[in-house]
Motif scaffolding. Structure first.
Motif, PDB file in Angstrom:
ATOM      1  N   PRO A  59     -38.827   6.074  43.984  1.00  0.00           N
ATOM      2  CA  PRO A  59     -39.214   7.003  42.943  1.00  0.00           C
ATOM      3  C   PRO A  59     -40.405   7.867  43.247  1.00  0.00           C
ATOM      4  O   PRO A  59     -40.660   8.777  42.872  1.00  0.00           O
ATOM      5  CB  PRO A  59     -39.738   5.976  41.896  1.00  0.00           C
ATOM      6  CG  PRO A  59     -39.823   4.607  42.636  1.00  0.00           C
ATOM      7  CD  PRO A  59     -38.841   4.731  43.743  1.00  0.00           C
ATOM      8  N   SER A  60     -41.213   7.637  44.555  1.00  0.00           N
ATOM      9  CA  SER A  60     -42.221   8.356  44.732  1.00  0.00           C
ATOM     10  C   SER A  60     -41.850   9.451  45.569  1.00  0.00           C
ATOM     11  O   SER A  60     -42.193  10.531  45.647  1.00  0.00           O
ATOM     12  CB  SER A  60     -43.104   7.244  45.875  1.00  0.00           C
ATOM     13  OG  SER A  60     -43.630   6.268  45.173  1.00  0.00           O
ATOM     14  N   CYS A  61     -41.038   9.322  46.621  1.00  0.00           N
ATOM     15  CA  CYS A  61     -40.752  10.469  47.592  1.00  0.00           C
ATOM     16  C   CYS A  61     -38.989  10.600  47.491  1.00  0.00           C
ATOM     17  O   CYS A  61     -38.717  11.766  48.337  1.00  0.00           O
ATOM     18  CB  CYS A  61     -40.840  10.084  49.109  1.00  0.00           C
ATOM     19  SG  CYS A  61     -40.205   8.543  49.798  1.00  0.00           S
ATOM     20  N   LYS A  62     -38.220  10.098  46.834  1.00  0.00           N
ATOM     21  CA  LYS A  62     -36.924  10.392  46.425  1.00  0.00           C
ATOM     22  C   LYS A  62     -36.195  10.256  47.960  1.00  0.00           C
ATOM     23  O   LYS A  62     -35.167  10.703  47.866  1.00  0.00           O
ATOM     24  CB  LYS A  62     -36.614  11.874  46.137  1.00  0.00           C
ATOM     25  CG  LYS A  62     -37.569  12.299  44.925  1.00  0.00           C
ATOM     26  CD  LYS A  62     -37.148  11.405  43.708  1.00  0.00           C
ATOM     27  CE  LYS A  62     -37.829  11.871  42.381  1.00  0.00           C
ATOM     28  NZ  LYS A  62     -38.131  10.832  41.340  1.00  0.00           N
ATOM     29  N   CYS A  70     -34.343  -2.792  52.051  1.00  0.00           N
ATOM     30  CA  CYS A  70     -34.903  -1.644  52.509  1.00  0.00           C
ATOM     31  C   CYS A  70     -35.890  -0.882  51.517  1.00  0.00           C
ATOM     32  O   CYS A  70     -36.862  -0.228  52.378  1.00  0.00           O
ATOM     33  CB  CYS A  70     -33.864  -0.759  52.681  1.00  0.00           C
ATOM     34  SG  CYS A  70     -32.658  -1.047  53.992  1.00  0.00           S
ATOM     35  N   LEU A  71     -35.706  -0.891  50.527  1.00  0.00           N
ATOM     36  CA  LEU A  71     -36.871  -0.028  49.802  1.00  0.00           C
ATOM     37  C   LEU A  71     -38.234  -0.952  49.813  1.00  0.00           C
ATOM     38  O   LEU A  71     -39.300  -0.149  49.665  1.00  0.00           O
ATOM     39  CB  LEU A  71     -36.182  -0.183  47.956  1.00  0.00           C
ATOM     40  CG  LEU A  71     -37.374   0.513  47.075  1.00  0.00           C
ATOM     41  CD1 LEU A  71     -37.363   2.028  47.568  1.00  0.00           C
ATOM     42  CD2 LEU A  71     -36.790   0.281  45.832  1.00  0.00           C
ATOM     43  N   GLN A  72     -38.150  -2.071  49.754  1.00  0.00           N
ATOM     44  CA  GLN A  72     -39.251  -3.014  49.883  1.00  0.00           C
ATOM     45  C   GLN A  72     -40.088  -2.623  51.175  1.00  0.00           C
ATOM     46  O   GLN A  72     -41.201  -2.407  51.377  1.00  0.00           O
ATOM     47  CB  GLN A  72     -39.128  -4.489  49.800  1.00  0.00           C
ATOM     48  CG  GLN A  72     -38.577  -4.915  48.324  1.00  0.00           C
ATOM     49  CD  GLN A  72     -38.613  -6.340  48.257  1.00  0.00           C
ATOM     50  OE1 GLN A  72     -37.860  -6.827  49.233  1.00  0.00           O
ATOM     51  NE2 GLN A  72     -39.039  -7.168  47.161  1.00  0.00           N
ATOM     52  N   GLN A  73     -39.386  -2.735  52.276  1.00  0.00           N
ATOM     53  CA  GLN A  73     -39.954  -2.224  53.677  1.00  0.00           C
ATOM     54  C   GLN A  73     -40.440  -0.867  53.471  1.00  0.00           C
ATOM     55  O   GLN A  73     -41.399  -0.454  54.099  1.00  0.00           O
ATOM     56  CB  GLN A  73     -38.850  -2.558  54.792  1.00  0.00           C
ATOM     57  CG  GLN A  73     -38.480  -4.020  54.888  1.00  0.00           C
ATOM     58  CD  GLN A  73     -37.158  -4.006  55.716  1.00  0.00           C
ATOM     59  OE1 GLN A  73     -36.516  -3.001  56.309  1.00  0.00           O
ATOM     60  NE2 GLN A  73     -36.934  -5.283  56.289  1.00  0.00           N
ATOM     61  N   PRO A  80     -48.252   2.073  51.041  1.00  0.00           N
ATOM     62  CA  PRO A  80     -48.899   0.748  50.863  1.00  0.00           C
ATOM     63  C   PRO A  80     -49.836   0.456  49.673  1.00  0.00           C
ATOM     64  O   PRO A  80     -49.906  -0.459  49.311  1.00  0.00           O
ATOM     65  CB  PRO A  80     -49.702   0.657  52.160  1.00  0.00           C
ATOM     66  CG  PRO A  80     -49.697   2.059  52.734  1.00  0.00           C
ATOM     67  CD  PRO A  80     -48.962   2.905  52.066  1.00  0.00           C
ATOM     68  N   LYS A  81     -50.092   1.623  49.115  1.00  0.00           N
ATOM     69  CA  LYS A  81     -51.298   1.502  48.025  1.00  0.00           C
ATOM     70  C   LYS A  81     -50.451   1.317  46.735  1.00  0.00           C
ATOM     71  O   LYS A  81     -51.069   0.948  45.701  1.00  0.00           O
ATOM     72  CB  LYS A  81     -52.121   2.864  47.800  1.00  0.00           C
ATOM     73  CG  LYS A  81     -53.293   2.890  49.022  1.00  0.00           C
ATOM     74  CD  LYS A  81     -54.005   4.055  48.942  1.00  0.00           C
ATOM     75  CE  LYS A  81     -55.045   3.907  50.250  1.00  0.00           C
ATOM     76  NZ  LYS A  81     -55.713   5.287  50.219  1.00  0.00           N
ATOM     77  N   GLU A  82     -49.154   1.916  46.463  1.00  0.00           N
ATOM     78  CA  GLU A  82     -48.563   1.667  45.385  1.00  0.00           C
ATOM     79  C   GLU A  82     -47.482   0.374  45.375  1.00  0.00           C
ATOM     80  O   GLU A  82     -47.437  -0.401  46.518  1.00  0.00           O
ATOM     81  CB  GLU A  82     -47.538   2.780  45.108  1.00  0.00           C
ATOM     82  CG  GLU A  82     -48.212   4.285  45.287  1.00  0.00           C
ATOM     83  CD  GLU A  82     -47.195   5.279  45.128  1.00  0.00           C
ATOM     84  OE1 GLU A  82     -45.871   5.229  44.674  1.00  0.00           O
ATOM     85  OE2 GLU A  82     -47.494   6.390  45.567  1.00  0.00           O
TER      86      GLU A  82
END
Length: 92
Positions: A59-62, A70-73, A80-82
């Motif tokens: 959702p941040s960088c599309k 993979c999304l978690q990694q 890292p701040k989000e």
């Protein structure tokens, strides 16, 4: 030797002979390439398979991801701040 240069064929004639000799090989190469291209058309493009595999989008960088892990990694390394959204929020 110098005397061979005087009696050798002109440059254009040498080039013409080479192209005539390569004619059969050129035709064979074209036929082989046509067969290869036909086989590639039958196999189809991998773009459709890639689209099916990339189901989750950051959702941040599309950036497209294959699965939630993979999304978690990705979030740990790139954002890292989000906080990482849950699987339900990602639409899975």
């Amino acid at each position: 030797p110098c005397w061979q240069q005087q009696f050798s064929r002109p440059r254009k004639a040498q080039l013409r002979l080479r192209t005539m000799v390569r004619g059969a090989a050129k035709e064979k190469a074209q036929e082989a390439n046509a067969k290869k291209m036909a086989a590639m058309k039958k196999a189809g493009s991998q773009l459709e398979a890639r689209k099916e595999g990339l189901k989750i989008v950051c959702p941040s960088c599309k950036a497209p991801m294959t699965n939630y892990k993979c999304l978690q990694q990705h979030f740990d390394s790139k954002h890292p701040k989000e906080t990482c959204p849950t699987e339900e929020q990602c639409g899975k």
